[in-house]
Write a protein that holds these residues in place. Structure first.
Motif, PDB file in Angstrom:
ATOM      1  N   ASP A  28      28.943 164.743 177.010  1.00 11.72           N
ATOM      2  CA  ASP A  28      28.888 166.184 176.768  1.00 11.72           C
ATOM      3  C   ASP A  28      27.452 166.646 176.936  1.00 11.72           C
ATOM      4  O   ASP A  28      26.532 165.961 176.491  1.00 11.72           O
ATOM      5  CB  ASP A  28      29.314 166.518 175.327  1.00 11.72           C
ATOM      6  N   CYS A  29      27.295 167.806 177.565  1.00 10.34           N
ATOM      7  CA  CYS A  29      25.939 168.361 177.684  1.00 10.34           C
ATOM      8  C   CYS A  29      26.009 169.870 177.800  1.00 10.34           C
ATOM      9  O   CYS A  29      27.092 170.443 177.957  1.00 10.34           O
ATOM     10  CB  CYS A  29      25.206 167.762 178.890  1.00 10.34           C
ATOM     11  N   GLY A  69      33.474 154.503 178.634  1.00 14.53           N
ATOM     12  CA  GLY A  69      32.084 154.548 178.191  1.00 14.53           C
ATOM     13  C   GLY A  69      31.692 155.969 177.825  1.00 14.53           C
ATOM     14  O   GLY A  69      32.023 156.919 178.544  1.00 14.53           O
ATOM     15  N   HIS A  70      31.013 156.135 176.710  1.00 14.10           N
ATOM     16  CA  HIS A  70      30.495 157.439 176.281  1.00 14.10           C
ATOM     17  C   HIS A  70      28.975 157.370 176.270  1.00 14.10           C
ATOM     18  O   HIS A  70      28.403 156.547 175.539  1.00 14.10           O
ATOM     19  CB  HIS A  70      30.986 157.778 174.874  1.00 14.10           C
ATOM     20  N   VAL A  71      28.345 158.209 177.059  1.00 16.81           N
ATOM     21  CA  VAL A  71      26.876 158.274 177.055  1.00 16.81           C
ATOM     22  C   VAL A  71      26.449 159.339 176.041  1.00 16.81           C
ATOM     23  O   VAL A  71      26.949 160.468 176.055  1.00 16.81           O
ATOM     24  CB  VAL A  71      26.330 158.585 178.457  1.00 16.81           C
ATOM     25  N   GLU A  72      25.551 158.963 175.165  1.00 13.69           N
ATOM     26  CA  GLU A  72      25.106 159.828 174.067  1.00 13.69           C
ATOM     27  C   GLU A  72      23.589 159.721 173.909  1.00 13.69           C
ATOM     28  O   GLU A  72      22.980 158.723 174.313  1.00 13.69           O
ATOM     29  CB  GLU A  72      25.740 159.369 172.741  1.00 13.69           C
ATOM     30  N   VAL A 116      36.891 170.373 179.618  1.00 19.36           N
ATOM     31  CA  VAL A 116      36.224 171.313 178.723  1.00 19.36           C
ATOM     32  C   VAL A 116      35.883 170.571 177.438  1.00 19.36           C
ATOM     33  O   VAL A 116      36.692 169.816 176.921  1.00 19.36           O
ATOM     34  CB  VAL A 116      37.178 172.494 178.394  1.00 19.36           C
ATOM     35  N   GLN A 117      34.695 170.785 176.937  1.00 17.93           N
ATOM     36  CA  GLN A 117      34.302 170.131 175.686  1.00 17.93           C
ATOM     37  C   GLN A 117      34.812 170.957 174.509  1.00 17.93           C
ATOM     38  O   GLN A 117      34.684 172.175 174.507  1.00 17.93           O
ATOM     39  CB  GLN A 117      32.779 170.029 175.610  1.00 17.93           C
ATOM     40  N   ALA A 136      22.826 170.022 186.500  1.00 15.57           N
ATOM     41  CA  ALA A 136      22.156 169.512 187.710  1.00 15.57           C
ATOM     42  C   ALA A 136      21.553 168.130 187.454  1.00 15.57           C
ATOM     43  O   ALA A 136      21.597 167.252 188.327  1.00 15.57           O
ATOM     44  CB  ALA A 136      21.068 170.489 188.153  1.00 15.57           C
ATOM     45  N   TYR A 137      21.000 167.942 186.258  1.00 13.15           N
ATOM     46  CA  TYR A 137      20.421 166.637 185.922  1.00 13.15           C
ATOM     47  C   TYR A 137      21.504 165.554 185.927  1.00 13.15           C
ATOM     48  O   TYR A 137      21.332 164.489 186.551  1.00 13.15           O
ATOM     49  CB  TYR A 137      19.714 166.720 184.563  1.00 13.15           C
TER      50      TYR A 137
END
Ligand SMILES: CC(=O)SCCNC(=O)CCNC(=O)[C@H](O)C(C)(C)COP(=O)(O)OP(=O)(O)OC[C@H]1O[C@@H](n2cnc3c(N)ncnc32)[C@H](O)[C@@H]1OP(=O)(O)O
Length: 164
Positions: free
Chosen positions: A139-140, A100-103, A158-159, A146-147
């Protein structure tokens, strides 16, 4: 690619004041694009452009889930206060496993700090788990560590990116 799930995922949940549900085509008129513009470049789309994009993504079925949080207290306006997306990547690895990719997670600036971002991301993660994903990744920026830790994520890898 159509979803192979027998039924669409049951994404909707409400606490009486906020309804979290899948994106509807009518959400163009409820501030969906201006909400996304708080995250990144999101030029306006005409109604027909929006409908074409919506149809392309809807054809992915449960492999592409866009959730929105609707403000029930603002009826009849039904403003969209938050959104987030789950893309399910299918693999040959892990015996045909899924990731799953959260975007595209964003909460309207006036509604931040009320737990909406947390609720939308947790809901996306739950949907991914129920879909059989063995992990969920995103990715963020470093400021959001922290969120996303509050949302249950741990830092990993690493992105890397190539932008066009
Ligand atoms: C994969 C991606 O899409 S990354 C892009 C993320 N989106 C953005 O950066 C767009 C602009 N920012 C936003 O839309 C919002 O600020 C979001 C989505 C980051 C957070 O949404 P909110 O609804 O304000 O967060 P929410 O109220 O659910 O906070 C949950 C917890 O995380 C914490 N938190 C929220 N934002 C941050 C932050 N920027 N830094 C540190 N902690 C944070 C909160 O304090 C809260 O902790 P608590 O439960 O101990 O009180």
């Amino acid at each position: 690619m159509a979803s192979t799930s027998p039924e669409p995922v049951a994404a909707a949940e409400t606490d009486g004041s906020i309804l979290i549900r899948r994106l509807e085509i009518a959400d163009r008129e409820r501030g969906f694009l201006s909400l996304l513009a708080q995250l990144s470049s999101c030029p306006d789309l005409t109604a027909s452009e929006f409908a074409a994009c919506f149809a392309d993504l809807a054809a992915l079925g449960d492999d592409h889930v866009i959730l929105v949080a609707e403000d029930l207290s603002a009826a009849p306006d039904r403003r969209i206060l938050s959104t987030g997306c789950l893309f399910v990547e299918r693999k040959f690895l892990r015996g045909g496993g899924k990731v799953g990719h959260v975007e595209d997670v964003v909460v309207d600036a006036a509604a931040r700090g009320r737990g909406l971002g947390l609720r939308v991301v947790r809901r996306l993660v739950k949907i991914a788990k129920e879909a059989g994903c063995y992990k969920v990744i995103l990715d963020c920026t470093p400021e959001l560590r922290a969120y996303y830790a509050k949302c249950g994520f741990v830092e990993k890898g690493v992105q890397m990116a190539v932008y066009f």
